[in-house]
Each structure stands twice: as C-alpha cells, then as structure tokens.
Design a protein around this motif. Structure first.
Motif, mmCIF file in Angstrom:
data_model
loop_
_atom_site.group_PDB
_atom_site.id
_atom_site.type_symbol
_atom_site.label_atom_id
_atom_site.label_comp_id
_atom_site.label_asym_id
_atom_site.label_seq_id
_atom_site.Cartn_x
_atom_site.Cartn_y
_atom_site.Cartn_z
ATOM 1 N N PHE A 130 -4.846 -0.317 -19.153
ATOM 2 C CA PHE A 130 -5.328 0.556 -17.931
ATOM 3 C C PHE A 130 -5.068 -0.063 -16.755
ATOM 4 C CE2 PHE A 130 -8.401 2.520 -15.099
ATOM 5 C CZ PHE A 130 -7.935 3.891 -15.111
ATOM 6 N N ALA A 131 -5.654 -1.258 -16.558
ATOM 7 C CA ALA A 131 -5.614 -1.974 -15.356
ATOM 8 C C ALA A 131 -4.248 -2.354 -14.787
ATOM 9 C CB ALA A 131 -6.642 -3.081 -15.372
ATOM 10 N N ALA A 132 -3.251 -3.327 -15.911
ATOM 11 C CA ALA A 132 -2.144 -3.505 -15.720
ATOM 12 C C ALA A 132 -1.030 -2.573 -15.529
ATOM 13 C CB ALA A 132 -1.847 -4.734 -16.606
ATOM 14 N N GLY A 133 -1.327 -1.304 -16.146
ATOM 15 C CA GLY A 133 -0.529 -0.100 -16.178
ATOM 16 C C GLY A 133 0.621 -0.382 -17.042
ATOM 17 N N SER A 134 0.331 -1.357 -18.243
ATOM 18 C CA SER A 134 1.584 -1.791 -19.197
ATOM 19 C C SER A 134 0.874 -2.250 -20.600
ATOM 20 C CB SER A 134 2.252 -3.016 -18.462
ATOM 21 O OG SER A 134 3.277 -3.430 -19.713
ATOM 22 N N SER A 135 1.156 -1.829 -21.504
ATOM 23 C CA SER A 135 0.450 -2.359 -22.947
ATOM 24 C C SER A 135 1.065 -3.834 -23.507
ATOM 25 C CB SER A 135 0.841 -1.318 -23.959
ATOM 26 O OG SER A 135 2.216 -1.402 -24.265
ATOM 27 N N LYS A 136 2.135 -4.303 -22.604
ATOM 28 C CA LYS A 136 2.497 -5.496 -23.017
ATOM 29 C C LYS A 136 1.623 -6.713 -22.802
ATOM 30 C CE LYS A 136 7.270 -4.440 -22.584
ATOM 31 N NZ LYS A 136 8.922 -4.624 -22.162
ATOM 32 N N ALA A 137 1.270 -7.631 -23.714
ATOM 33 C CA ALA A 137 0.160 -8.510 -23.758
ATOM 34 C C ALA A 137 0.768 -9.668 -22.339
ATOM 35 C CB ALA A 137 0.176 -9.319 -24.725
ATOM 36 N N GLU A 138 1.954 -9.996 -22.292
ATOM 37 C CA GLU A 138 2.365 -10.891 -21.439
ATOM 38 C C GLU A 138 2.169 -10.351 -19.825
ATOM 39 O OE1 GLU A 138 6.099 -8.857 -23.036
ATOM 40 O OE2 GLU A 138 4.500 -9.520 -23.606
ATOM 41 N N ASN A 139 2.165 -9.000 -19.774
ATOM 42 C CA ASN A 139 1.701 -8.600 -18.432
ATOM 43 C C ASN A 139 0.046 -8.634 -17.983
ATOM 44 O OD1 ASN A 139 4.312 -7.937 -17.709
ATOM 45 N ND2 ASN A 139 3.919 -5.818 -18.750
ATOM 46 N N HIS A 140 -0.680 -8.706 -18.904
ATOM 47 C CA HIS A 140 -2.221 -8.850 -19.015
ATOM 48 C C HIS A 140 -2.682 -10.067 -18.311
ATOM 49 C CE1 HIS A 140 -2.485 -5.678 -22.129
ATOM 50 N NE2 HIS A 140 -2.035 -5.311 -21.147
ATOM 51 N N ILE A 141 -1.925 -11.344 -18.513
ATOM 52 C CA ILE A 141 -2.109 -12.578 -18.052
ATOM 53 C C ILE A 141 -2.073 -12.638 -16.646
ATOM 54 C CG2 ILE A 141 0.154 -13.545 -18.064
ATOM 55 C CD1 ILE A 141 -3.229 -15.086 -19.318
ATOM 56 N N ASP B 191 -8.904 -16.302 -19.999
ATOM 57 C CA ASP B 191 -7.656 -15.945 -19.054
ATOM 58 C C ASP B 191 -7.619 -16.723 -18.035
ATOM 59 O OD1 ASP B 191 -7.080 -13.611 -20.811
ATOM 60 O OD2 ASP B 191 -7.946 -12.217 -19.421
ATOM 61 N N THR B 192 -8.602 -17.207 -17.350
ATOM 62 C CA THR B 192 -8.348 -18.296 -16.481
ATOM 63 C C THR B 192 -7.720 -19.386 -16.719
ATOM 64 O OG1 THR B 192 -10.171 -17.162 -15.097
ATOM 65 C CG2 THR B 192 -9.400 -19.366 -14.512
ATOM 66 N N PHE B 193 -8.547 -20.114 -18.058
ATOM 67 C CA PHE B 193 -7.819 -21.325 -18.505
ATOM 68 C C PHE B 193 -6.316 -21.144 -19.061
ATOM 69 C CE2 PHE B 193 -12.387 -22.352 -19.580
ATOM 70 C CZ PHE B 193 -12.592 -23.029 -18.552
ATOM 71 N N LYS B 194 -6.092 -20.158 -19.599
ATOM 72 C CA LYS B 194 -4.676 -19.693 -19.925
ATOM 73 C C LYS B 194 -3.617 -19.852 -18.663
ATOM 74 C CE LYS B 194 -3.398 -16.677 -22.783
ATOM 75 N NZ LYS B 194 -3.183 -15.246 -23.770
ATOM 76 N N ARG B 195 -4.071 -19.188 -17.730
ATOM 77 C CA ARG B 195 -3.091 -19.286 -16.471
ATOM 78 C C ARG B 195 -3.068 -20.797 -15.777
ATOM 79 N NH1 ARG B 195 -5.689 -14.078 -15.349
ATOM 80 N NH2 ARG B 195 -7.492 -15.297 -14.369
ATOM 81 N N TRP B 196 -4.206 -21.265 -15.891
ATOM 82 C CA TRP B 196 -4.171 -22.805 -15.298
ATOM 83 C C TRP B 196 -3.144 -23.446 -16.333
ATOM 84 C CZ3 TRP B 196 -10.130 -23.854 -14.613
ATOM 85 C CH2 TRP B 196 -10.500 -23.189 -13.268
ATOM 86 N N GLN C 188 -2.930 -25.922 -27.247
ATOM 87 C CA GLN C 188 -3.609 -25.320 -25.951
ATOM 88 C C GLN C 188 -4.393 -24.004 -25.948
ATOM 89 O OE1 GLN C 188 0.431 -25.205 -24.031
ATOM 90 N NE2 GLN C 188 -0.077 -27.094 -22.780
ATOM 91 N N LEU C 189 -4.078 -23.223 -26.753
ATOM 92 C CA LEU C 189 -4.853 -22.224 -27.030
ATOM 93 C C LEU C 189 -6.360 -22.396 -27.590
ATOM 94 C CD1 LEU C 189 -2.331 -19.685 -28.696
ATOM 95 C CD2 LEU C 189 -3.295 -19.251 -26.359
ATOM 96 N N PHE C 190 -6.186 -23.311 -28.437
ATOM 97 C CA PHE C 190 -7.631 -24.014 -29.070
ATOM 98 C C PHE C 190 -8.426 -24.401 -27.933
ATOM 99 C CE2 PHE C 190 -10.241 -27.182 -30.909
ATOM 100 C CZ PHE C 190 -10.854 -26.567 -31.933
ATOM 101 N N ILE C 191 -7.941 -25.185 -27.038
ATOM 102 C CA ILE C 191 -8.750 -25.953 -25.932
ATOM 103 C C ILE C 191 -9.139 -24.747 -25.051
ATOM 104 C CG2 ILE C 191 -8.325 -27.379 -24.096
ATOM 105 C CD1 ILE C 191 -8.587 -28.752 -26.672
ATOM 106 N N CYS C 192 -8.269 -23.720 -24.716
ATOM 107 C CA CYS C 192 -8.719 -22.805 -23.707
ATOM 108 C C CYS C 192 -9.905 -21.847 -24.443
ATOM 109 C CB CYS C 192 -7.656 -21.672 -23.448
ATOM 110 S SG CYS C 192 -6.206 -22.353 -22.480
ATOM 111 N N GLY C 193 -9.594 -21.567 -25.740
ATOM 112 C CA GLY C 193 -10.901 -20.908 -26.287
ATOM 113 C C GLY C 193 -12.262 -21.603 -26.436
ATOM 114 N N LEU C 194 -11.980 -22.995 -26.529
ATOM 115 C CA LEU C 194 -13.160 -23.997 -26.884
ATOM 116 C C LEU C 194 -13.829 -23.898 -25.581
ATOM 117 C CD1 LEU C 194 -13.183 -27.190 -28.386
ATOM 118 C CD2 LEU C 194 -13.917 -27.303 -26.374
ATOM 119 N N ALA C 195 -12.979 -24.124 -24.282
ATOM 120 C CA ALA C 195 -13.793 -24.039 -22.981
ATOM 121 C C ALA C 195 -14.483 -22.953 -22.812
ATOM 122 C CB ALA C 195 -12.912 -24.584 -21.899
ATOM 123 N N ALA C 196 -13.829 -21.676 -23.090
ATOM 124 C CA ALA C 196 -14.298 -20.584 -22.811
ATOM 125 C C ALA C 196 -15.628 -20.113 -23.544
ATOM 126 C CB ALA C 196 -13.229 -19.265 -22.864
#
Length: 332
Positions: A108-119, A202-207, A233-241
């Motif tokens: 709803f916020a991004a106007g797209s259902s594609k996960a790559e646009n949510h980042i 999401d912030t750690f993923k962007r960084w 990298q996903l593991f580290i982002c999730g761990l930090a979050a």
C-alpha cells in the motif's frame, strides 16, 4: 489477474512466515525456556534486596549457566523444549499474520507488490508497518503465547501436565478473558519491538546494499546485481535487528510474563507465585517490581533473551527470505 496475483502473494507470505517462525522457535527454545524461568521468578537474582534490608528467600536461578545445569539435571533435555507445542501453535500463525500484514502495508505504501520496491521505503514507513503488523499478529495468536509461558515456566514436578489442563485452569480461575491476561503490556511492547525489528532490518539491508555497491565500484566489477544480498549478509542484518529490538523492549516483556502467570498455581520449589491481582495495571507492575527487585528485576533474563534474540531474528529473516523465494519459484 491482479486479484490472483495478490492472493498468491498472500499465500507465499503466510506460508513462508509460518515456516520461518516454526524453525526459529524450535531452534531457540532452550534459551526461551531459561529466559522465562528468570522472568517469572520473584526472588531477586542480585544482592539489591539484601543491601536494602529486605529479607527474601534465595532465588532458584541465579545465572544463565547455573540455570542451564539445573534444568538439565532435573528435567533432562526435554526440559529445554517445555511449552514448545503451544509456542509453535503461537509462532506459526503469529509469523504468518505478521509477514502477510507487513507485505500488505508495504504494498500500500510503495504502490507496488514487488518486494524489490519495498526496500526503497522510508525508514519511518518500515517502522510503522512493522509495528502494525506485530499488533495484528499478537492479537491473533495471544492465547497460545500465554499457554507457552505457563508451561515453560514450570519445572518438575509439573503443575500442569498438559496444555489442556493449563487451559482449563486458566478459564476456571480467570474466565475466558484470562486467556488475554497481559495483552496490554504486550501490545505496548510489540509496537516498538516489531517496529524496531523490521525497521532496523530494512535499514541494515539498505546499508549493506550501499556497501556492496561501493565495494563493486572499487573493484570495477560490472554486471553484478548489487541489490541482492548473500545469505550471510541477510543473517547479519536479521541478527542486528533482533538484538536492537530486544535490548530496548525487555522490561515490558518481564511485565507481560508476570501478568500471564498472575494468580496461577506454582510449585514452591520454583519460588513464590504471583498473587491474584498483584498488579493494578502496567505502571503499577513496573513500580512494584522496582520496589521489590530493583532495576535488575526489569531485566531478569536479559542475557538468555539477548543471546536468543540475535539468532532468532537472523534465522527468522533468512528462513523467510529462502522460503519466500522457493515458494515464488514453485508457483510461477
């Protein structure tokens, strides 16, 4: 076609979320049991009460290693998975609802259902989406969370031999409203917790993506997809979050556990029970815990909780990403 695509996406999000939640909960159950044992223990684990002239009985659990040894000696390995059935019955619908609502809000916020646009959503929208998704998931699965706490907090001999006996005693003692005891502090906790967890993820993923692009430009490599993250990298982002969220919200989790076991039976071997109507409300519970147990009382179980939060967050996010990609591949 658009409705079919949205339904497929909802099925993927719900299934991947349930799988991720189930795996994460089972892997980290021993740490969760240790954490709960500390949180429901009224006796101070520090010397604060003694220094203030309060006479209290010694705490059964005083440290993480000591608690681990005691549980293993008295209950064996199964003791570390006590309450895991209601935990799975809680966490699978919880995570399924959470990720489904989260994806809907981001779409709803991004106007797209594609996960790559949510980042590319702003951090504020990520925080708000995570908080609202957490509230929806909590309300939908809360009775199982209550049963998990009660079963995990008891040792041997058991007060409640089965989930059914615990359920019957709660309804008899408190009525059906008792199945939602502690919901208020839970919702107060889940808003910052889920918001922080998903927002920081999401912030750690962007960084990390920015760092990948910078590294790619420095090595002059072309053609690489710098928006894709490795599983590590996903593991580290999730761990930090997970770690950030747990450190901030732990005191509210302690208050929630006290409300959940309030007035219920407890074997004397494991310390005093929480009397019926011991706390008038959430603020009164915080005040009374501070008076009786000091600041350390609000952070009981923080060590196993933090140790658990990091891998739990990491395993959840990595399992969700892989399960989501696999299901998307199967259904396309």
């Amino acid at each position: 076609m658009e409705e079919t695509g949205q339904l497929k996406r909802a099925v993927i999000d719900a299934t991947a979320g349930a799988v991720a939640g189930g795996i994460s909960r089972t892997v980290t159950s021993p740490l969760d049991v240790i954490k709960i044992r500390f949180q429901v223990q009224l006796e101070p684990t520090s010397s604060w009460a003694f220094l203030n002239g309060k006479v209290v009985r010694p705490a059964k659990y005083t440290g993480m290693l000591q608690a681990t040894k005691d549980i293993f000696r008295e209950e064996g390995l199964p003791g570390f998975w006590r309450g895991n059935v209601p935990a799975l019955l809680m966490v699978m619908p919880y995570t399924a609802i959470q990720f489904t609502v989260l994806h809907k809000l981001k779409t709803f916020a991004a106007g797209s259902s594609k996960a790559e646009n949510h980042i590319h959503l702003s951090p504020y929208l990520s925080y708000v989406s995570g908080a609202l998704a957490g509230c929806a998931a909590t309300i939908g699965s809360y009775p199982f969370d209550l049963l998990r706490t009660i079963l995990a907090s008891q040792g041997e001999p058991k007060v409640y031999p089965t989930m059914r006996s615990a359920f019957v005693d709660i309804v008899r003692a408190r009525g059906f409203r008792g199945l939602y005891a502690g919901l208020s502090p839970t919702l107060v906790e889940i808003i910052p917790y889920a918001g922080l967890q998903f927002g920081t993820y999401d912030t750690f993923k962007r960084w990390t993506m920015a760092w990948n692009r910078l590294r790619s430009s420095n090595t002059s490599s072309t053609g690489a997809n710098n928006n894709s993250l490795s599983s590590f990298q996903l593991f580290i982002c999730g761990l930090a979050a997970g770690t950030c969220a747990k450190l901030v919200c732990h005191p509210l989790d302690v208050v929630k556990k006290r409300f959940q076991i309030e007035g219920l039976q407890r074997h004397p071997k494991y310390g005093a029970r929480v009397d019926p109507r011991a706390y008038r409300n959430m603020l009164d519970a915080i005040r009374r815990i501070l008076q009786a147990e000091g600041w350390a009382g609000l952070y009981k179980g923080i060590v196993p909780s933090t140790v658990k939060a990091a891998p739990a967050g990491a395993v959840t996010f990595v399992a969700y990403e892989f399960a989501s990609d696999w299901l998307e591949y199967l259904l396309t």
